[in-house]
Design an enzyme around this catalytic site. Sequence first.
Site, short mmCIF file in Angstrom:
data_model
loop_
_atom_site.label_atom_id
_atom_site.label_comp_id
_atom_site.label_asym_id
_atom_site.label_seq_id
_atom_site.Cartn_x
_atom_site.Cartn_y
_atom_site.Cartn_z
N GLU A 1 49.59 -0.32 -6.27
CA GLU A 1 48.68 0.82 -6.42
C GLU A 1 47.36 0.48 -5.75
O GLU A 1 46.69 -0.49 -6.11
CB GLU A 1 48.46 1.10 -7.92
CG GLU A 1 47.99 2.49 -8.22
CD GLU A 1 49.17 3.48 -8.35
OE1 GLU A 1 50.33 3.06 -8.24
OE2 GLU A 1 48.88 4.66 -8.57
N TYR B 1 30.55 -16.98 5.90
CA TYR B 1 31.74 -16.17 6.25
C TYR B 1 31.45 -15.36 7.52
O TYR B 1 32.20 -15.39 8.49
CB TYR B 1 32.11 -15.25 5.09
CG TYR B 1 33.23 -14.29 5.40
CD1 TYR B 1 32.94 -13.01 5.90
CD2 TYR B 1 34.56 -14.64 5.25
CE1 TYR B 1 33.95 -12.12 6.23
CE2 TYR B 1 35.59 -13.76 5.57
CZ TYR B 1 35.28 -12.50 6.06
OH TYR B 1 36.27 -11.63 6.38
N ASP B 2 30.30 -14.67 7.52
CA ASP B 2 29.95 -13.80 8.67
C ASP B 2 29.80 -14.63 9.94
O ASP B 2 30.23 -14.23 11.02
CB ASP B 2 28.65 -13.04 8.38
CG ASP B 2 28.83 -12.00 7.27
OD1 ASP B 2 27.83 -11.59 6.66
OD2 ASP B 2 30.01 -11.63 7.00
N ARG C 1 53.72 6.68 -1.30
CA ARG C 1 54.98 6.90 -2.02
C ARG C 1 55.63 8.20 -1.57
O ARG C 1 56.86 8.28 -1.41
CB ARG C 1 54.70 6.95 -3.52
CG ARG C 1 55.91 7.21 -4.38
CD ARG C 1 55.57 7.28 -5.86
NE ARG C 1 56.75 7.60 -6.64
CZ ARG C 1 57.26 8.83 -6.71
NH1 ARG C 1 56.69 9.83 -6.06
NH2 ARG C 1 58.35 9.06 -7.41
N LYS D 1 48.69 0.35 -16.13
CA LYS D 1 49.10 1.41 -15.17
C LYS D 1 47.85 1.85 -14.41
O LYS D 1 47.03 2.62 -14.91
CB LYS D 1 49.73 2.58 -15.91
CG LYS D 1 50.36 3.62 -14.98
CD LYS D 1 51.19 4.64 -15.78
CE LYS D 1 51.84 5.66 -14.85
NZ LYS D 1 50.87 6.47 -14.08
N LYS E 1 58.46 -2.62 -18.90
CA LYS E 1 59.73 -2.82 -18.19
C LYS E 1 60.56 -3.86 -18.92
O LYS E 1 60.02 -4.85 -19.44
CB LYS E 1 59.47 -3.33 -16.76
CG LYS E 1 58.63 -2.42 -15.89
CD LYS E 1 58.25 -3.10 -14.57
CE LYS E 1 57.23 -2.26 -13.82
NZ LYS E 1 56.64 -2.99 -12.68
N GLU F 1 52.43 -3.98 -18.23
CA GLU F 1 51.44 -4.04 -17.14
C GLU F 1 50.50 -2.84 -17.23
O GLU F 1 50.93 -1.75 -17.64
CB GLU F 1 52.17 -4.01 -15.79
CG GLU F 1 53.16 -5.15 -15.61
CD GLU F 1 53.98 -5.00 -14.34
OE1 GLU F 1 53.39 -5.02 -13.25
OE2 GLU F 1 55.20 -4.84 -14.45
N LYS G 1 51.39 6.71 -21.78
CA LYS G 1 50.16 7.37 -21.28
C LYS G 1 49.11 7.38 -22.39
O LYS G 1 49.42 7.76 -23.52
CB LYS G 1 50.47 8.81 -20.87
CG LYS G 1 51.61 8.95 -19.88
CD LYS G 1 51.22 8.53 -18.48
CE LYS G 1 50.44 9.64 -17.83
NZ LYS G 1 50.19 9.44 -16.40
#
Length: 318
Positions: free
Chosen positions: A170, A37-38, A136, A115, A286, A113, A310
Site C-alpha cells: 500500500e 548524502y547530498d 490494483r 490495514k 490472515k 497487520e 474495519k
Amino acid sequence: MNREEAKAAIEALKDEINQYNYEYHVLDEPTVSDSYYDQQLHKLNQLEEDYPAFQTSDSPTQRVGGQPLDKFVKVDHRVPMLSLGNAFNEQDLRDFDRRVKERVGRPVRYVCELKIDGLAVSLRYENGQFTQGATRGDGKTGEDITQNLRTIKSIPLKIREEETIEVRGEAFMPQRSFLKLNEKREQTGEEPFANPRNAAAGSLRQLDPKIAASRNLDIYLYSVGEWEKATTSSHSEQLQYMKQLGFKTNRETHTFNSIEEVIQYTEDWTVKRSELDYEIDGIVIKVDSIDLQQELGFTAKSPRWAIAYKFPAEEAVT
Ligand SMILES: NC(=O)c1cnc(N)c2cc(Br)sc12
C-alpha cells in the site's frame, strides 16, 4: 581518473547511496547527515554525466524519470490482487474464526497487520531489478505507474537477491506530508485533498513523475504475487523474507494463536491508531500457514483465509 576507475567509482557510489536511502527511508535509521548524502549524490550525478555509458536504471540519480506520459498503459496482474471480506465487530471476527476451524478442523495461527489507508500497488522485480509497478485496478488489470513508484525512496530499485518476484503493498501519504500539501494547495487556491488516501492516489495517478516525486509518498509491502522460487511455508515467513530482500514492512505485525488475542489487537489499535503518522482503516487478519490458506481457498469474491476488520467510523469532531 580513467574509464575503468570511473566505472568502479560509479558502482561504489550507487551502492553507497542506495544503502543510505535504505537506512533513511526503510529503517528510519540514517547513518549519515543530509548534507553528506547530498554531496555523494552530487558526485554520482557528475560522474554519470561525464561517463553516461555507466549510468544504469537502478542508480539513485534515476528515481525521477523522463518526460510526462500522455496516458497510463494497462497491466494484467499475473496473480490477481486480492479483495477482502469485511468484519465490523467482535461477532464477525468470531464467525470468521468458526468458519476457518470448521473447514480446517483445528485452531490456527493468525497474522494481524495494520490495514494501511492508501493505494494498493504491485511491484515487479526481474533478476532483482525493479521493472514494473502497477495499481490494483479491478484486481486483474491495473495501470502501469512505474515512473511514479520509482520516485518513492522506500521502494528499492534493486533487491538483495537477483530473483524474479512480485510484491504487493500500500502506497500512502504520511499525515505530516498531507497537512503540508493541503496548506500549500490552499495558499495557491487549489482544492485541498479530502484525506491522505485521496492525496496518495491523486499523486500516483499524475502523468508527470516530477509531481509524484514532490509528494513525499511512502509504502508498506505486505504480500507476494508471482514468485518463481516460493520457499516459505507461512505468511509471517514471507514477510520476513521480504524484509531481508530490502522491502519496507510494517513493524506492528503480530502473530496470534487465538481469535481472543486477535480481538484484543483490534481493540488496542482502534485506540492507538491516532499515534501513527499514517492513516489505517482497520486490521487485516490472515491464516499464517500457506498450506491452510490453499486448503481454505477462495469464495467467488475473496479468500476464506483472510478478513479485514474495519474500525468503527470516528465520531465527527463538531
Ligand atoms: N497487511 C495487509 O495485508 C494489508 C494492509 N493494508 C491494506 N490496505 C491491505 C489491503 C489488502 Br486487500 S491486504 C492489506
